[in-house]
Write a protein that holds these residues in place. Structure first.
Motif, PDB file in Angstrom:
ATOM      1  N   GLU A   2       0.832  -1.208   0.000  1.00 37.02           N
ATOM      2  CA  GLU A   2       0.000   0.000   0.000  1.00 37.02           C
ATOM      3  C   GLU A   2       0.862   1.251   0.000  1.00 37.02           C
ATOM      4  OE1 GLU A   2      -2.748  -0.154   3.183  1.00 37.02           O
ATOM      5  OE2 GLU A   2      -3.889  -1.837   2.368  1.00 37.02           O
ATOM      6  N   ASN A   3       1.978   1.214   0.762  1.00 32.16           N
ATOM      7  CA  ASN A   3       2.872   2.370   0.805  1.00 32.16           C
ATOM      8  C   ASN A   3       3.510   2.637  -0.551  1.00 32.16           C
ATOM      9  OD1 ASN A   3       2.396   2.889   3.492  1.00 32.16           O
ATOM     10  ND2 ASN A   3       4.129   1.661   4.218  1.00 32.16           N
ATOM     11  N   VAL A   4       3.886   1.560  -1.249  1.00 31.87           N
ATOM     12  CA  VAL A   4       4.502   1.709  -2.571  1.00 31.87           C
ATOM     13  C   VAL A   4       3.519   2.338  -3.547  1.00 31.87           C
ATOM     14  CG1 VAL A   4       5.422   0.472  -4.555  1.00 31.87           C
ATOM     15  CG2 VAL A   4       6.122  -0.188  -2.258  1.00 31.87           C
ATOM     16  N   VAL A   5       2.282   1.868  -3.540  1.00 34.69           N
ATOM     17  CA  VAL A   5       1.260   2.396  -4.440  1.00 34.69           C
ATOM     18  C   VAL A   5       0.978   3.862  -4.128  1.00 34.69           C
ATOM     19  CG1 VAL A   5      -1.162   2.244  -5.116  1.00 34.69           C
ATOM     20  CG2 VAL A   5       0.186   0.151  -4.850  1.00 34.69           C
ATOM     21  N   ALA A   6       0.828   4.179  -2.826  1.00 32.04           N
ATOM     22  CA  ALA A   6       0.533   5.555  -2.431  1.00 32.04           C
ATOM     23  C   ALA A   6       1.680   6.494  -2.774  1.00 32.04           C
ATOM     24  CB  ALA A   6       0.235   5.605  -0.932  1.00 32.04           C
ATOM     25  N   ASN A   7       2.916   6.075  -2.496  1.00 32.26           N
ATOM     26  CA  ASN A   7       4.081   6.912  -2.806  1.00 32.26           C
ATOM     27  C   ASN A   7       4.247   7.102  -4.307  1.00 32.26           C
ATOM     28  OD1 ASN A   7       4.718   7.177  -0.100  1.00 32.26           O
ATOM     29  ND2 ASN A   7       6.176   5.472  -0.099  1.00 32.26           N
ATOM     30  N   SER A   8       4.000   6.047  -5.071  1.00 30.76           N
ATOM     31  CA  SER A   8       4.112   6.131  -6.527  1.00 30.76           C
ATOM     32  C   SER A   8       3.081   7.111  -7.091  1.00 30.76           C
ATOM     33  CB  SER A   8       3.919   4.756  -7.167  1.00 30.76           C
ATOM     34  OG  SER A   8       4.886   3.845  -6.710  1.00 30.76           O
ATOM     35  N   ALA A   9       1.837   7.001  -6.606  1.00 31.96           N
ATOM     36  CA  ALA A   9       0.782   7.893  -7.074  1.00 31.96           C
ATOM     37  C   ALA A   9       1.087   9.339  -6.713  1.00 31.96           C
ATOM     38  CB  ALA A   9      -0.562   7.471  -6.479  1.00 31.96           C
ATOM     39  N   ALA A  10       1.622   9.565  -5.501  1.00 27.95           N
ATOM     40  CA  ALA A  10       1.956  10.926  -5.067  1.00 27.95           C
ATOM     41  C   ALA A  10       3.075  11.518  -5.919  1.00 27.95           C
ATOM     42  CB  ALA A  10       2.357  10.916  -3.592  1.00 27.95           C
ATOM     43  N   LEU A  11       4.098  10.710  -6.203  1.00 26.39           N
ATOM     44  CA  LEU A  11       5.193  11.182  -7.052  1.00 26.39           C
ATOM     45  C   LEU A  11       4.698  11.474  -8.467  1.00 26.39           C
ATOM     46  CD1 LEU A  11       8.171   8.849  -6.055  1.00 26.39           C
ATOM     47  CD2 LEU A  11       7.872  11.264  -5.513  1.00 26.39           C
ATOM     48  N   GLY A  12       3.821  10.607  -8.970  1.00 24.52           N
ATOM     49  CA  GLY A  12       3.246  10.834 -10.294  1.00 24.52           C
ATOM     50  C   GLY A  12       2.461  12.128 -10.336  1.00 24.52           C
ATOM     51  N   ALA A  13       1.739  12.431  -9.258  1.00 23.27           N
ATOM     52  CA  ALA A  13       0.967  13.672  -9.195  1.00 23.27           C
ATOM     53  C   ALA A  13       1.889  14.892  -9.253  1.00 23.27           C
ATOM     54  CB  ALA A  13       0.130  13.702  -7.922  1.00 23.27           C
ATOM     55  N   VAL A  14       3.047  14.794  -8.599  1.00 20.52           N
ATOM     56  CA  VAL A  14       4.020  15.896  -8.649  1.00 20.52           C
ATOM     57  C   VAL A  14       4.481  16.124 -10.087  1.00 20.52           C
ATOM     58  CG1 VAL A  14       6.332  16.628  -7.944  1.00 20.52           C
ATOM     59  CG2 VAL A  14       4.798  15.574  -6.278  1.00 20.52           C
ATOM     60  N   VAL A  15       4.798  15.019 -10.773  1.00 23.30           N
ATOM     61  CA  VAL A  15       5.247  15.120 -12.169  1.00 23.30           C
ATOM     62  C   VAL A  15       4.144  15.692 -13.057  1.00 23.30           C
ATOM     63  CG1 VAL A  15       5.974  13.783 -14.187  1.00 23.30           C
ATOM     64  CG2 VAL A  15       6.943  13.293 -11.946  1.00 23.30           C
ATOM     65  N   GLY A  16       2.915  15.211 -12.872  1.00 21.58           N
ATOM     66  CA  GLY A  16       1.795  15.704 -13.675  1.00 21.58           C
ATOM     67  C   GLY A  16       1.553  17.182 -13.467  1.00 21.58           C
TER      68      GLY A  16
END
Length: 273
Positions: A2-16
């Motif tokens: 769950e932490n990996v998915v949440a961190n990945s989504a958050a990083l993706g949001a920064v890039v977007g």
């Protein structure tokens, strides 16, 4: 998990969000973020970044096609050239040591940061000066709005596609920092057409890189899917506020941050040596 998915989504949001506020060049920060936060290697981070960049660019390209401003034949030629060389870059990425590959990425990031800062500071003066030096090989037909195809035009577009494709496979970047200047130099198309056409090229070249990576079994889907989803959603949301902010100041701010990250990447390699 769950932490990996949440961190990945958050990083993706920064890039977007960076993509929406600064343009396609902001995608180059995807790999450094994955390196520093999720501790991936460049070879592991590059395909994940490419997946997010490709999907985000696809949204912009579809909007451009709907508006009729994408020069799709030029985009197709550049994409075919890039697609042929993207696997070559991918091949090198999985055979070069992580240290030299990280230094190469830092050098490219520093170059992009410096050029973006200078462009934001000097705005349109360079464009006017360049336009007066020579006639671009690719000229738009005033009646049809399409390029008049010549051998020099085809060659210029194909070579820029090769560069973008190789870098996309090697470093996981969309290649917008190569394609946009190349189109500015090779064509007399307006900027909105250049940007939309560039997004179409990035979409197609990125797709080839993602498919090649998936076939080879090197795609980390557990990180890649939430990262890409976060990037696309944040980019769409960021477009709503991007027009209200100063584009030049945002680009200068991005350039400074990118330059600092490039220095951090070099420091990381030196410290781990």
């Amino acid at each position: 998990m769950e932490n990996v998915v949440a961190n990945s989504a958050a990083l993706g949001a920064v890039v977007g969000l960076i993509l929406a506020l600064t343009g396609a060049g902001g995608a180059i920060l995807a790999v450094p973020l994955l390196l520093f936060v999720l501790h991936l290697s460049v070879a592991q981070a590059a395909p994940v970044a490419l997946l997010a960049v490709g999907l985000s660019a696809a949204v912009g390209a579809l909007l451009g096609l709907r508006a009729g401003i994408v020069r799709y034949r030029a985009a197709l030629l550049m994409a075919v050239s890039g697609t042929l060389f993207s696997p070559v870059g991918l091949w090198f990425a999985h055979r070069l040591p992580n240290g030299p590959l990280t230094l190469l990425f830092a050098a490219v990031l520093a170059f992009v940061a410096l050029r973006m800062f200078r462009q934001a500071a000097g705005s349109g003066t360079a464009r006017v000066a360049d336009a007066g030096q020579s006639v671009q090989p690719c000229q738009l037909d005033n009646r049809s709005g399409r390029f008049v195809w010549t051998a020099s035009c085809s060659r210029a577009l194909a070579l820029s596609g090769v560069s973008a494709g190789f870098l996309s496979g090697l470093l996981g970047v969309g290649g917008g920092f190569v394609i946009v200047p190349a189109l500015k130099k090779a064509t007399n198309a307006p900027l909105h057409t250049i940007m939309a056409t560039s997004l179409a090229v990035i979409t197609l070249v990125s797709a080839s890189g993602v498919v090649s990576t998936a076939i080879a079994g090197h795609m980390n889907w557990q990180v890649g899917m939430p990262f890409a989803a976060g990037a696309v959603l944040a980019m769409l949301g960021g477009r709503l506020v991007a027009s209200r902010l100063s584009g030049a100041r945002l680009q200068q701010g991005f350039a400074v941050v990118a330059g600092l990250i490039a220095i951090g990447m070099v420091a990381k390699v030196v410290m781990s040596a």
